[in-house]
Every structure is written in structure tokens, then in C-alpha cells.
Design a protein around this motif. Structure first.
Motif, PDB file in Angstrom:
ATOM      1  N   TRP A 187     -10.345 -15.463   4.208  1.00  0.00           N
ATOM      2  CA  TRP A 187     -11.221 -14.891   3.184  1.00  0.00           C
ATOM      3  C   TRP A 187     -11.012 -13.387   3.020  1.00  0.00           C
ATOM      4  N   MET A 188     -10.769 -12.705   4.134  1.00  0.00           N
ATOM      5  CA  MET A 188     -10.550 -11.264   4.051  1.00  0.00           C
ATOM      6  C   MET A 188      -9.291 -10.942   3.236  1.00  0.00           C
ATOM      7  N   PHE A 189      -8.221 -11.683   3.480  1.00  0.00           N
ATOM      8  CA  PHE A 189      -6.985 -11.445   2.740  1.00  0.00           C
ATOM      9  C   PHE A 189      -7.076 -11.938   1.293  1.00  0.00           C
ATOM     10  N   ALA A 206     -12.547  -4.435   1.706  1.00  0.00           N
ATOM     11  CA  ALA A 206     -12.615  -3.176   0.963  1.00  0.00           C
ATOM     12  C   ALA A 206     -11.818  -2.083   1.674  1.00  0.00           C
ATOM     13  N   LEU A 207     -11.962  -1.998   2.997  1.00  0.00           N
ATOM     14  CA  LEU A 207     -11.230  -0.978   3.752  1.00  0.00           C
ATOM     15  C   LEU A 207      -9.728  -1.257   3.756  1.00  0.00           C
ATOM     16  N   HIS A 208      -9.352  -2.524   3.758  1.00  0.00           N
ATOM     17  CA  HIS A 208      -7.932  -2.858   3.678  1.00  0.00           C
ATOM     18  C   HIS A 208      -7.337  -2.425   2.331  1.00  0.00           C
ATOM     19  N   VAL A 209      -8.108  -2.545   1.268  1.00  0.00           N
ATOM     20  CA  VAL A 209      -7.637  -2.082  -0.046  1.00  0.00           C
ATOM     21  C   VAL A 209      -7.454  -0.571  -0.025  1.00  0.00           C
ATOM     22  N   VAL A 210      -8.439   0.145   0.520  1.00  0.00           N
ATOM     23  CA  VAL A 210      -8.336   1.604   0.636  1.00  0.00           C
ATOM     24  C   VAL A 210      -7.116   1.978   1.471  1.00  0.00           C
ATOM     25  N   TYR A 211      -6.947   1.289   2.581  1.00  0.00           N
ATOM     26  CA  TYR A 211      -5.804   1.522   3.464  1.00  0.00           C
ATOM     27  C   TYR A 211      -4.481   1.331   2.719  1.00  0.00           C
ATOM     28  N   THR A 212      -4.363   0.248   1.966  1.00  0.00           N
ATOM     29  CA  THR A 212      -3.122  -0.033   1.250  1.00  0.00           C
ATOM     30  C   THR A 212      -2.824   1.032   0.203  1.00  0.00           C
ATOM     31  N   LEU A 213      -3.856   1.464  -0.523  1.00  0.00           N
ATOM     32  CA  LEU A 213      -3.670   2.509  -1.533  1.00  0.00           C
ATOM     33  C   LEU A 213      -3.238   3.821  -0.895  1.00  0.00           C
ATOM     34  N   LEU A 214      -3.844   4.156   0.235  1.00  0.00           N
ATOM     35  CA  LEU A 214      -3.463   5.374   0.945  1.00  0.00           C
ATOM     36  C   LEU A 214      -2.052   5.268   1.503  1.00  0.00           C
ATOM     37  N   LEU A 215      -1.711   4.095   2.050  1.00  0.00           N
ATOM     38  CA  LEU A 215      -0.383   3.894   2.601  1.00  0.00           C
ATOM     39  C   LEU A 215       0.682   4.028   1.520  1.00  0.00           C
TER      40      LEU A 215
END
Length: 284
Positions: A183-185, A77-86
């Protein structure tokens, strides 16, 4: 990994090397994503790579232990947020300016979280945090088209990085890295392709082969870069590894100047040097 006289904060040489290689690869895939004219499409293609490669991996590796699922879900979930912010920060500002801000915020944020968890932070690391902050201020005042909204989003990106860094470090101490990473990716992979499909629709059919190659290749490089970081984090030195990884700002500045013809200027060069110096101090 065996110990050595060389290594930041007493880190084994192997951990230092892995992290620095990951830093170079990380700057590279970010540059690849930035280089695609439609950056949403670029990140979507990276997500496709995540989904395909990690999907094949989970078929071979199986599921993680039941106790690992909260870490997997939270990190994805945090990686998705990170990607959207990036993605947003790249839309708002220059790569060589927003990227160093995002990566520069992460080390001190990780350090703050570590202190909040009751871990001692040496004086040198505290000094490094101050130096990094000074470098970020210099970056904000440097040349380029980045505005305060761009810098704010880049800073938020750094906080997201810190969040998943701490979660991942806790997870890989108990879960095999390949299983956790797969699994995370896999869970985060489909999100950006779905958003791109909704926003771009039929226009995606007209993608150039060069864009496809860059986007899908960026996903592969990204997977390799983060896999190396996860292996490095098994050393247990979360803050030091996080700080070393952010030496990617040096690679990013060079990539931005050479490939994107973005002006560095004296202020930016000095600022990048200050951030890099602060990162070294944090890692000691």
C-alpha cells in the motif's frame, strides 16, 4: 531470525545480511535511475513499476488494519518528498558525491529522532555521528561538480530518509510487511509518472527501449531492496538497521567510478571511508 555472535549492535546475522544486501541493491537502483539521460523520466518509470507491482499485490493481500493507515499515508508522502529531493540532487551534482551525502545524513538523523523519543544512545553511536559528520564535510570539499545547493538538497534528502525510516519501523512492528509495503508503494507510485507526463508530454512516446528497461528494472530492484529493509526492521533495532543500510555509500562510490567514470580522487576515497567507519560505529 536467530541470534548469532556476529552482528552489529547484537543484531542477528540474518538481519545484518538482509540489510547489507538491501544496501547493495539500493545503490544499484539509484545508479540505474541516475544512468537514464532524462532523470525525471527514470524516476517516473520506477514509479510505474511501483504502481503496477504493488497494485497487483494489494489485490492479493487486501487492506491493512485501520490503525495502520496513518503510517502508510505518512510514509508514502515522505517517500514522494524523498524521491523529488533525490531527483533534484542528481540534477545538481555527481552521483558518487550527492548519494553518499544523502545516505550519510540519514543515520545520525534517525539516531537524533530515537533520542528525542526517549531511547538511550550508546557512546559509540554518538562517536559514529561525529565521524559521519566529518566524512560529510570531507565529501563537500572533495572534487566533482557538486555545489552547495546540491549538497544542501542531498542533506534534505537524508532527513526525509530518516523520517520514513522511523515511521516504517513503528509500522512493521504491528502490520505484516507485505501488506504495509504494497500500500505504501502503491500510494507513492503514480506521483512521479504524473509529473513526468505533465512536464514531458508527448516526448515520452519517443523513449528508447533501453531507457524503459533500465527505469522499470530500477523500480523492481528498489522494491526488493526496501522490502528487505522492512523485514530487517522487524528486529526492532531501528538505528542499527538504518546505519547498516547506509553502507550503500561504499557500493555507490564504486558504481560511480566504474560505470559513470566519475573521478574519486584521494579526498573522496578518504571521505567515503570516514563515512563508512562512522556508520559502523553507529551500528555497534
Amino acid at each position: 531470525m536467530s541470534s548469532s555472535a556476529f552482528g552489529a549492535g547484537g543484531l542477528p546475522t540474518g538481519t545484518v545480511v538482509l540489510t547489507l544486501v538491501a544496501a547493495a541493491l539500493h545503490a544499484t537502483w539509484n545508479a540505474m535511475a541516475h544512468g537514464v539521460s532524462d532523470r525525471l523520466v527514470g524516476f517516473a518509470l520506477i514509479g510505474v513499476s511501483y504502481t503496477v507491482i504493488s497494485g497487483l499485490a494489494v489485490l492479493l493481500l487486501g487492506s491493512p488494519p485501520a490503525g495502520a493507515w496513518p503510517f502508510v499515508l505518512a510514509s508514502a508522502a515522505l517517500h514522494v518528498v524523498y524521491t523529488l529531493l533525490l531527483w533534484s540532487s542528481y540534477e545538481l551534482g555527481d552521483f558518487s558525491q550527492t548519494y553518499p551525502v544523502a545516505r550519510g545524513v540519514a543515520p545520525w538523523a534517525v539516531a537524533v529522532i530515537e533520542v528525542a523519543l526517549g531511547r538511550h544512545l550508546p557512546v559509540l553511536q554518538l562517536t559514529g555521528i561525529v565521524v559521519i559528520s566529518a566524512g560529510l564535510l570531507a565529501l563537500a570539499l572533495g572534487g566533482g561538480r557538486a555545489t552547495w545547493p546540491a549538497l544542501t538538497v542531498a542533506g534534505a534528502t537524508g532527513l526525509a530518509i530518516a523520517g520514513y525510516t522511523v515511521i516504517d519501523a513503528a509500522a512493521v512492528s504491528a502490520v505484516p510487511v507485505p501488506v504495509y509495503a504494497a500500500w505504501m508503494f502503491l500510494l507513492q507510485g503514480p506521483v512521479l509518472p504524473a509529473i513526468a507526463l505533465l512536464r514531458r508530454g508527448r516526448a515520452l512516446r519517443g523513449l528508447r527501449r533501453s531507457s524503459l528497461a533500465v527505469g522499470l528494472g530500477g523500480g523492481l530492484v528498489s522494491l526488493l531492496a526496501y522490502g528487505l529493509v522492512l523485514v530487517a526492521q522487524t528486529s526492532g533495532a531501528t538505528a542499527a538497521v538504518a546505519a547498516l543500510r547506509e553502507t550503500s555509500v561504499v557500493f555507490a562510490a564504486a558504481i560511480g567510478a566504474v560505470f559513470f567514470k566519475e573521478s574519486l580522487g584521494v579526498t573522496r576515497v578518504v571521505a567515503a571511508g570516514i563515512v563508512a567507519a562512522g556508520i559502523v560505529l553507529v551500528s555497534l
